[in-house]
Design a protein around this motif. Structure first.
Motif, short mmCIF file in Angstrom:
data_model
loop_
_atom_site.label_atom_id
_atom_site.label_comp_id
_atom_site.label_asym_id
_atom_site.label_seq_id
_atom_site.Cartn_x
_atom_site.Cartn_y
_atom_site.Cartn_z
N ASN A 1 -4.20 5.19 -8.36
CA ASN A 1 -5.64 5.26 -8.10
C ASN A 1 -5.94 5.33 -6.61
O ASN A 1 -7.08 5.47 -6.20
N ASN A 2 -4.89 5.22 -5.82
CA ASN A 2 -5.07 5.40 -4.39
C ASN A 2 -5.01 6.88 -4.03
O ASN A 2 -5.60 7.33 -3.06
N ASN B 1 -0.34 2.58 -5.92
CA ASN B 1 -0.40 1.68 -7.06
C ASN B 1 0.03 2.47 -8.27
O ASN B 1 -0.17 3.69 -8.33
N TYR C 1 4.13 -1.49 -1.67
CA TYR C 1 4.07 -1.20 -0.24
C TYR C 1 5.08 -0.13 0.12
O TYR C 1 6.06 0.08 -0.61
N MET D 1 0.97 3.45 0.78
CA MET D 1 0.83 2.41 -0.24
C MET D 1 0.43 3.09 -1.55
O MET D 1 -0.50 3.88 -1.58
N ASP E 1 -5.33 10.44 2.73
CA ASP E 1 -4.38 9.44 3.19
C ASP E 1 -3.40 10.07 4.18
O ASP E 1 -2.51 10.83 3.79
N SER F 1 0.63 -2.62 -7.28
CA SER F 1 0.73 -1.84 -6.05
C SER F 1 2.12 -1.99 -5.46
O SER F 1 2.85 -2.94 -5.77
N ASN G 1 -0.89 -2.45 -13.96
CA ASN G 1 -1.26 -1.81 -12.70
C ASN G 1 -0.74 -2.67 -11.57
O ASN G 1 -1.12 -3.82 -11.43
N GLN H 1 -0.79 6.72 -13.47
CA GLN H 1 -1.59 7.27 -12.40
C GLN H 1 -1.61 6.36 -11.20
O GLN H 1 -1.44 5.15 -11.32
#
Ligand code: HEM
Ligand code: HEM
Ligand SMILES: [Cu+2]
Lengths: 314, 252
Positions: free
Chosen positions: B180-181, B142, B158, B140, B64, B156, B154, B178
């Motif tokens: 996951n992204n 999550n 921004y 971003m 990322d 997300s 869970n 955690q």
């Protein structure tokens, strides 16, 4: 199967389309396995929307790249399956093929809903495992569709001679057993991969599956080597099995032994586990193929006409 | 799950360890005692570690670009934050020995996402206390809570998105959280039914104050090395010192 009673026409465009669907589905399985191996199943937290939108593509970075990429490819495969189902209804002479077309559509819808459930329920192992199993079933059916639509299958419908299938355990049943054995491995493997089952059943299962698959493919080659499709599927199964065992060992080392405390999924772990899932799918499809060809080309002696019997003895 | 405030009181006495859940039929019990602020005691100490320290694992954030904007400091996993024989990120709490008190809910705690890591890596909350989750990154994220006793969730967030507020209604230790992204992003939330907890700092130090005098079992929990307990007794206005020694043998 009643294929011999209906006059099917080989349709090259239709055949190519089924093959295209099978290839896309294989890529989709690889994409799905990448989601799991990269721990990205929840990178997009909502469904059926992605970050609140049905069509807007989010930034394709990190885990989102895997999860959203998988969803987009799945939508494409879903679209292809709709086209295939409709096309099959309109052009296919064999009624069981038309039914299969609808069944594939039903299966892809169930699979999409299971995919949504994995997200909604935040990956309980049994939903993820069901999703993994339906995925490979769907893939195997796309391969079978491709076989049924092939020139060789359709062309041999009239000239087909069936061969006797003697023995306490017929080759037909042995071929069915290979399908069962690979399903067992798929269930145990996916159950372990998604954190619901111990590793032990999958290793024991690997031993059992290896015995069944080696036995079946050897008898396919040695006893029915003159029947091309059986010989072909048997050789493929043997080769895939060897690769799958090596990949399984690799997956175990990279994920369980070296990767236990990894801070993030390592490329070596992702590569071996994804390959193990993908080759597992190929193996399942080939076992289905072996079973289908065994049922088509072989028959218990009692079912054979005297002419068939002679053809074999001669 | 509904907001069950009564649980807060029940669990005060339950000596809440990870696998103890109060039976559903358990009736809330009114607090029977008040803490006298003029007699409270303090316990503090250092958590030490002996033996080989597992090598810190480098993190690769290249998947990322928003995580590697600008200067990237050497990036390592935080599972073993051990510095000169002292262990940071150890969660310390009163495991047993507290009477039946009621406590005001502490002000909200903050969990920030900064440089694609969680700050802090280990966090303590009291039941019902607000957790404000911030995103200071251009990325971003999550936030995926894998609680067992509490509700999992869970969501997300921004870049620069509004703070997400969460509360946990049941005591539960070492809840993994955690992203996951960015699968290297992992932290732990600990929820206790009383406010007597701390997390060891970079020097392995912790302090818990405001304790009523008494005899207590202290729990020290580390994400990889599990839990150690120590017994202490403090009188009014006393200061006890206690710190366990973890070692490489504790690594699971
Ligand atoms: C034709 C449709 C689909 C096929 C063939 C398919 C196939 C797969 C496969 C093979 C996996 C990997 C399983 C494993 O590694 O054990 C997977 C994982 C996953 N799929 Fe799909 N998928 C489909 C549709 C969808 C849809 C529509 C979603 C919607 C959200 C979805 C969400 C997921 C998720 C979240 C995972 C990761 C599961 C986990 O990590 O536990 N899939 N998929
Ligand atoms: C006939 C042989 C085998 C077959 C058909 C098979 C099939 C599979 C399949 C289909 C999966 C994943 C299912 C999914 O989630 O989609 C899996 C997972 C796994 N298999 Fe196998 N397997 C075989 C042998 C082995 C062997 C011999 C080993 C190791 C010694 C092994 C180790 C693993 C491991 C470690 C996983 C989980 C990977 C992960 O956690 O990511 N497998 N297997
Ligand atoms: Cu993140």
């Amino acid at each position: 199967m009643s294929s011999s009673t209906q006059t099917a026409q080989y349709n090259p465009a239709y055949h190519r389309f089924t093959l295209f669907l099978a290839i896309c589905t294989f890529l989709l399985i690889v994409a799905g396995a990448l989601v799991t191996s990269n721990d990205a199943g929840l990178a997009v937290p909502d469904w059926p929307t992605s970050f609140g939108s049905l069509y807007r593509i989010p930034p394709m970075v990190g885990g989102i790249k895997y999860e959203h990429g998988h969803r987009m490819l799945a939508e494409f495969v879903g679209l292809l399956t709709i086209i295939l189902a409709v096309w099959t209804q309109r052009k296919e002479a064999r009624s069981w093929m038309r039914k299969l077309g609808w069944f594939m559509l039903l299966l892809v819808i169930i699979q999409g809903l299971l995919g949504g459930l994995t997200v909604k329920m935040r990956l309980p192992w049994y939903v993820s495992t069901a999703h993994a199993m339906v995925a490979q079933t769907f893939f195997s059916l796309t391969i079978l569709m491709t076989v049924f639509a092939s020139r060789r299958w359709i062309g041999s419908t009239v000239t087909l001679t069936r061969h006797p299938d003697p023995g306490a355990l017929s080759f037909r049943n042995l071929a069915l057993l290979t399908v069962l054995a690979v399903y067992m491995q798929l269930f145990f493997g996916a159950g372990f991969r998604h954190g619901g089952l111990h590793f032990f059943p999958h290793v024991v299962g690997a031993g059992i599956a290896t015995v069944i698959l080696v036995w079946a493919s050897f008898s396919g080659i040695l006893r029915f080597g003159n029947i091309k499709p059986i010989r072909g599927a048997s050789i493929a199964i043997l080769g895939l099995l060897v690769i799958q065992l090596l990949l399984g060992f690799g997956a175990y080392m990279t994920r369980v032994v070296w990767g236990k405390d990894a801070v993030q999924p390592r490329p070596s772990m992702v590569a071996t586990t994804v390959a193990h899932v993908a080759v597992g799918a190929l193996l399942l499809a080939h076992c289905f193929m072996l079973a289908v060809q065994a049922y088509r080309n072989l028959a218990p002696a009692a079912e054979l006409s005297p002419a068939d019997q002679k053809a074999v003895v001669a | 799950m509904k907001f069950r405030f009564g649980l807060l009181l029940i669990l005060l006495v339950a000596g809440c360890s990870k696998n103890e859940t109060p039976p559903a039929s358990y009736k809330p019990e009114a607090p029977t005692a008040k803490i006298d602020p003029s007699t409270t005691a303090t316990v503090s100490g250092v958590v030490t570690y002996t033996g080989d320290v597992p090598k810190a694992q480098p993190i690769d954030m290249s998947q990322d670009p928003a995580c590697v904007l600008g200067k990237v400091p050497p990036n390592f996993g935080e599972a073993y934050a051990i510095n000169k024989g002292r262990a940071a990120n150890v969660y310390v709490y009163i495991k047993d020995g507290l009477g039946n008190y009621s406590y005001p809910t502490p002000p909200p705690a903050t969990l920030d996402q900064k440089g694609c890591r969680y700050v802090p890596h280990v966090l303590g909350l009291m039941v019902g206390q607000k957790l404000r989750i911030l995103n200071s990154d251009p990325a971003m994220h999550n936030i995926h809570s894998m609680a067992h006793e509490n509700d999992g969730w869970n969501e997300s967030q921004y870049p620069g998105g509004d703070a997400i507020e969460k509360t946990f209604n049941k005591p539960e230790l070492m809840i993994p959280v955690q992203c996951n992204n960015h699968p290297w992003m992992k932290m732990y939330v600990n929820v206790l039914s009383n406010p007597f907890f701390a997390v060891t700092d970079a020097e392995g130090k912790y302090t818990i104050s405001g304790l009523p005098p008494g005899t207590y079992t202290l729990g020290f929990v580390h994400e990889k090395m599990g839990e150690k307990t120590l017994k202490i007794t403090v009188g009014a206005k006393e200061h006890a010192v206690a710190g366990p020694a973890f070692s490489s043998a504790d690594i699971k």
